[in-house]
Design a protein around this motif. Structure first.
Motif, PDB file in Angstrom:
ATOM      1  N   LYS A  64       0.614  -1.214   0.160  1.00 57.92           N
ATOM      2  CA  LYS A  64       0.036   0.086   0.110  1.00 57.92           C
ATOM      3  C   LYS A  64       0.868   1.236  -0.154  1.00 57.92           C
ATOM      4  CE  LYS A  64      -4.538  -1.693   2.166  1.00 57.92           C
ATOM      5  NZ  LYS A  64      -5.086  -1.493   3.366  1.00 57.92           N
ATOM      6  N   MET A  65       2.097   1.123   0.796  1.00 54.93           N
ATOM      7  CA  MET A  65       2.790   2.388   0.793  1.00 54.93           C
ATOM      8  C   MET A  65       3.652   2.642  -0.496  1.00 54.93           C
ATOM      9  SD  MET A  65       2.487   3.561   3.635  1.00 54.93           S
ATOM     10  CE  MET A  65       3.594   4.891   4.100  1.00 54.93           C
ATOM     11  N   GLY A  66       3.869   1.443  -1.186  1.00 50.80           N
ATOM     12  CA  GLY A  66       4.289   1.598  -2.662  1.00 50.80           C
ATOM     13  C   GLY A  66       3.438   2.168  -3.573  1.00 50.80           C
ATOM     14  N   LEU A  67       2.117   1.885  -3.361  1.00 47.09           N
ATOM     15  CA  LEU A  67       1.094   2.524  -4.120  1.00 47.09           C
ATOM     16  C   LEU A  67       1.163   4.028  -3.890  1.00 47.09           C
ATOM     17  CD1 LEU A  67      -1.095   2.095  -6.357  1.00 47.09           C
ATOM     18  CD2 LEU A  67      -2.459   1.875  -4.610  1.00 47.09           C
ATOM     19  N   LEU A  68       1.001   4.329  -2.592  1.00 50.24           N
ATOM     20  CA  LEU A  68       0.779   5.662  -2.177  1.00 50.24           C
ATOM     21  C   LEU A  68       2.189   6.322  -2.835  1.00 50.24           C
ATOM     22  CD1 LEU A  68      -0.099   7.959  -0.301  1.00 50.24           C
ATOM     23  CD2 LEU A  68       1.196   6.967   1.395  1.00 50.24           C
ATOM     24  N   TYR A  69       3.388   5.888  -2.649  1.00 48.17           N
ATOM     25  CA  TYR A  69       4.612   6.497  -3.132  1.00 48.17           C
ATOM     26  C   TYR A  69       4.622   6.957  -4.446  1.00 48.17           C
ATOM     27  CZ  TYR A  69       9.493   7.518  -2.040  1.00 48.17           C
ATOM     28  OH  TYR A  69      10.716   8.277  -2.144  1.00 48.17           O
ATOM     29  N   GLN A 111     -11.776  -4.981  -8.117  1.00 44.35           N
ATOM     30  CA  GLN A 111     -11.224  -5.367  -6.962  1.00 44.35           C
ATOM     31  C   GLN A 111      -9.794  -5.669  -7.204  1.00 44.35           C
ATOM     32  OE1 GLN A 111     -13.215  -4.826  -4.676  1.00 44.35           O
ATOM     33  NE2 GLN A 111     -12.195  -5.925  -2.592  1.00 44.35           N
ATOM     34  N   HIS A 112      -8.754  -5.216  -6.498  1.00 42.29           N
ATOM     35  CA  HIS A 112      -7.471  -5.646  -6.532  1.00 42.29           C
ATOM     36  C   HIS A 112      -6.994  -6.646  -5.651  1.00 42.29           C
ATOM     37  CE1 HIS A 112      -2.967  -4.953  -6.858  1.00 42.29           C
ATOM     38  NE2 HIS A 112      -3.129  -4.750  -7.997  1.00 42.29           N
ATOM     39  N   SER A 113      -6.109  -7.593  -5.931  1.00 45.19           N
ATOM     40  CA  SER A 113      -5.809  -8.757  -5.122  1.00 45.19           C
ATOM     41  C   SER A 113      -5.203  -8.243  -3.550  1.00 45.19           C
ATOM     42  CB  SER A 113      -4.929  -9.887  -5.604  1.00 45.19           C
ATOM     43  OG  SER A 113      -3.760  -9.034  -6.347  1.00 45.19           O
ATOM     44  N   VAL A 114      -4.520  -7.107  -3.917  1.00 42.17           N
ATOM     45  CA  VAL A 114      -3.581  -6.476  -2.657  1.00 42.17           C
ATOM     46  C   VAL A 114      -4.372  -5.405  -2.148  1.00 42.17           C
ATOM     47  CG1 VAL A 114      -1.622  -5.374  -1.893  1.00 42.17           C
ATOM     48  CG2 VAL A 114      -1.388  -7.421  -3.561  1.00 42.17           C
ATOM     49  N   PHE A 115      -4.798  -4.645  -2.933  1.00 40.95           N
ATOM     50  CA  PHE A 115      -5.175  -3.294  -2.349  1.00 40.95           C
ATOM     51  C   PHE A 115      -6.903  -3.015  -2.339  1.00 40.95           C
ATOM     52  CE2 PHE A 115      -1.719  -2.091  -5.492  1.00 40.95           C
ATOM     53  CZ  PHE A 115      -0.919  -2.000  -4.557  1.00 40.95           C
ATOM     54  N   GLY A 116      -7.617  -4.399  -2.675  1.00 40.89           N
ATOM     55  CA  GLY A 116      -9.059  -4.360  -2.434  1.00 40.89           C
ATOM     56  C   GLY A 116      -9.514  -3.292  -3.443  1.00 40.89           C
ATOM     57  N   ASP A 117     -10.376  -2.475  -3.000  1.00 39.50           N
ATOM     58  CA  ASP A 117     -11.176  -1.709  -3.618  1.00 39.50           C
ATOM     59  C   ASP A 117     -10.219  -0.330  -3.854  1.00 39.50           C
ATOM     60  OD1 ASP A 117     -12.832   0.597  -4.678  1.00 39.50           O
ATOM     61  OD2 ASP A 117     -14.609  -0.116  -3.532  1.00 39.50           O
ATOM     62  N   VAL A 118      -9.644  -0.179  -4.990  1.00 41.40           N
ATOM     63  CA  VAL A 118      -8.590   0.915  -5.031  1.00 41.40           C
ATOM     64  C   VAL A 118      -9.098   2.211  -5.020  1.00 41.40           C
ATOM     65  CG1 VAL A 118      -6.883   1.765  -6.865  1.00 41.40           C
ATOM     66  CG2 VAL A 118      -7.350  -0.666  -6.699  1.00 41.40           C
ATOM     67  N   LYS A 163     -11.700   3.289  -3.124  1.00 44.13           N
ATOM     68  CA  LYS A 163     -11.914   3.479  -1.825  1.00 44.13           C
ATOM     69  C   LYS A 163     -10.579   3.719  -1.104  1.00 44.13           C
ATOM     70  CE  LYS A 163     -14.981   1.581   1.672  1.00 44.13           C
ATOM     71  NZ  LYS A 163     -15.567   0.516   2.288  1.00 44.13           N
ATOM     72  N   LEU A 164      -9.891   2.942  -1.454  1.00 47.57           N
ATOM     73  CA  LEU A 164      -8.404   3.042  -0.711  1.00 47.57           C
ATOM     74  C   LEU A 164      -7.758   4.316  -0.905  1.00 47.57           C
ATOM     75  CD1 LEU A 164      -5.643   1.974   0.804  1.00 47.57           C
ATOM     76  CD2 LEU A 164      -4.981   1.309  -1.647  1.00 47.57           C
ATOM     77  N   VAL A 165      -7.769   4.888  -2.142  1.00 47.54           N
ATOM     78  CA  VAL A 165      -7.320   6.112  -2.616  1.00 47.54           C
ATOM     79  C   VAL A 165      -7.929   7.335  -1.870  1.00 47.54           C
ATOM     80  CG1 VAL A 165      -6.568   7.734  -4.431  1.00 47.54           C
ATOM     81  CG2 VAL A 165      -5.901   5.152  -4.453  1.00 47.54           C
ATOM     82  N   THR A 166      -9.291   7.406  -2.420  1.00 48.27           N
ATOM     83  CA  THR A 166     -10.183   8.683  -2.053  1.00 48.27           C
ATOM     84  C   THR A 166     -10.851   8.578  -0.452  1.00 48.27           C
ATOM     85  OG1 THR A 166     -12.270   7.613  -2.674  1.00 48.27           O
ATOM     86  CG2 THR A 166     -11.201   8.655  -4.511  1.00 48.27           C
ATOM     87  N   GLU A 167     -10.855   7.321   0.172  1.00 52.48           N
ATOM     88  CA  GLU A 167     -11.066   7.435   1.662  1.00 52.48           C
ATOM     89  C   GLU A 167     -10.189   7.357   2.550  1.00 52.48           C
ATOM     90  OE1 GLU A 167     -14.614   4.977   1.968  1.00 52.48           O
ATOM     91  OE2 GLU A 167     -15.355   5.643   0.133  1.00 52.48           O
ATOM     92  N   GLU A 168      -9.331   6.099   2.442  1.00 53.27           N
ATOM     93  CA  GLU A 168      -8.387   5.485   3.546  1.00 53.27           C
ATOM     94  C   GLU A 168      -7.199   6.530   3.459  1.00 53.27           C
ATOM     95  OE1 GLU A 168      -5.684   1.555   4.693  1.00 53.27           O
ATOM     96  OE2 GLU A 168      -7.569   1.189   3.480  1.00 53.27           O
ATOM     97  N   LEU A 169      -6.485   6.749   2.399  1.00 54.58           N
ATOM     98  CA  LEU A 169      -5.468   7.465   2.422  1.00 54.58           C
ATOM     99  C   LEU A 169      -5.827   8.826   2.589  1.00 54.58           C
ATOM    100  CD1 LEU A 169      -3.621   5.798  -0.755  1.00 54.58           C
ATOM    101  CD2 LEU A 169      -3.104   5.511   1.743  1.00 54.58           C
ATOM    102  N   ARG A 220      -8.517   9.950   4.706  1.00 52.28           N
ATOM    103  CA  ARG A 220      -8.403  10.025   6.301  1.00 52.28           C
ATOM    104  C   ARG A 220      -7.244   9.769   6.971  1.00 52.28           C
ATOM    105  NH1 ARG A 220     -11.690   5.464   6.410  1.00 52.28           N
ATOM    106  NH2 ARG A 220      -9.585   3.974   7.566  1.00 52.28           N
ATOM    107  N   GLN A 221      -6.189   9.134   6.264  1.00 49.52           N
ATOM    108  CA  GLN A 221      -5.026   8.915   6.963  1.00 49.52           C
ATOM    109  C   GLN A 221      -3.971  10.292   6.811  1.00 49.52           C
ATOM    110  OE1 GLN A 221      -3.370   5.379   5.492  1.00 49.52           O
ATOM    111  NE2 GLN A 221      -4.568   3.853   6.761  1.00 49.52           N
ATOM    112  N   LYS A 222      -4.668  11.311   6.048  1.00 51.59           N
ATOM    113  CA  LYS A 222      -3.973  12.427   5.744  1.00 51.59           C
ATOM    114  C   LYS A 222      -2.777  12.459   4.791  1.00 51.59           C
ATOM    115  CE  LYS A 222      -6.687  15.115   8.457  1.00 51.59           C
ATOM    116  NZ  LYS A 222      -8.026  15.730   7.765  1.00 51.59           N
ATOM    117  N   TYR A 223      -2.772  11.128   4.274  1.00 49.63           N
ATOM    118  CA  TYR A 223      -1.556  11.239   3.217  1.00 49.63           C
ATOM    119  C   TYR A 223      -2.065  11.912   2.023  1.00 49.63           C
ATOM    120  CZ  TYR A 223       1.104   7.671   5.458  1.00 49.63           C
ATOM    121  OH  TYR A 223       1.910   6.943   6.302  1.00 49.63           O
ATOM    122  N   LEU A 224      -3.344  11.965   1.564  1.00 49.91           N
ATOM    123  CA  LEU A 224      -3.695  12.529   0.505  1.00 49.91           C
ATOM    124  C   LEU A 224      -4.911  13.754   0.670  1.00 49.91           C
ATOM    125  CD1 LEU A 224      -4.243   9.882  -2.133  1.00 49.91           C
ATOM    126  CD2 LEU A 224      -2.251  11.469  -2.317  1.00 49.91           C
TER     127      LEU A 224
END
Length: 201
Positions: free
Chosen positions: A87-92, A124-131, A133-139, A141-145
């Motif tokens: 996930k950090m790799g994708l974020l990076y 659906q991605h095998s590692v990231f799940g719902d991409v 959602k990961l990008v627009t919600e989780e990251l 909420r975590q204040k990375y984006l």
């Protein structure tokens, strides 16, 4: 009190959710609120010395804190499990894209960029799940984006920028070196990004 605060902060940080002063006062410090500054100062010292984490205030109006990894880390290597590492790799990669495009990028450009890497927002991605959602919600909420809506767009569009956690945790110099390595060019090839990276710690 100090060790309770430290534990509370570490638990919250597992989810990378910013911590509010109000929550600390209500859940941990309670009747010791007069000693708040001293407790926080000592908790910060413990976090720094024992865990290599720095307590950073990212919003002085709302008094919101995050913990930032203060240990020197090898470029791209993080102290976390494989899934988190990916996930950090994708974020990076996303942060690199935003930085190279002038620090603000339309969502559609981010999705197109990810599709080139065979990461599809609607699938659906095998590692990231719902991409998406990961990008627009989780990251977010975590204040990375950070997401900013673009006014009067139909369907709604928005722009991505680096969030305050990314600004504190990730060096633009590292990002530029990463991009230069991938593209086989010297970092000075991108003049404006190079001068911005040199100007930030």
């Amino acid at each position: 009190q100090v060790s309770e605060v430290v534990q509370f902060l570490l638990v919250k940080d597992q989810k990378k959710i910013p911590i509010k002063r109000a929550d600390l006062l209500k859940n941990v410090i309670r009747e010791y609120r007069d000693a708040y500054s001293e407790i926080i100062k000592r908790a910060s010292r413990t976090l720094q010395e024992v865990f290599g984490l720095k307590l950073v205030e990212i919003d002085s109006k709302r008094h919101t804190f995050i913990l930032v990894n203060n240990l020197p880390h090898v470029e791209g290597k993080y102290l976390c499990g494989d899934k988190e590492k990916e996930k950090m790799g994708l974020l990076y990669t996303i942060l690199s894209f935003i930085f190279m495009k002038g620090n603000s990028v339309k969502d559609i450009a981010v999705w197109e960029f990810l599709q080139m890497l065979h990461v599809y927002p609607g699938k659906q991605h095998s590692v990231f799940g719902d991409v998406r959602k990961l990008v627009t919600e989780e990251l977010v909420r975590q204040k990375y984006l950070e997401i900013t809506p673009i006014p009067v767009t139909d369907p709604p569009q928005f722009t991505f920028q680096w969030g305050p956690r990314a600004e504190k945790e990730i060096s633009k110099k590292d990002v530029l070196n990463f991009v230069a390595k991938v593209q086989g060019k010297d970092p000075t090839f991108w003049a404006s990004q190079y001068s911005e990276a040199q100007a930030t710690p």
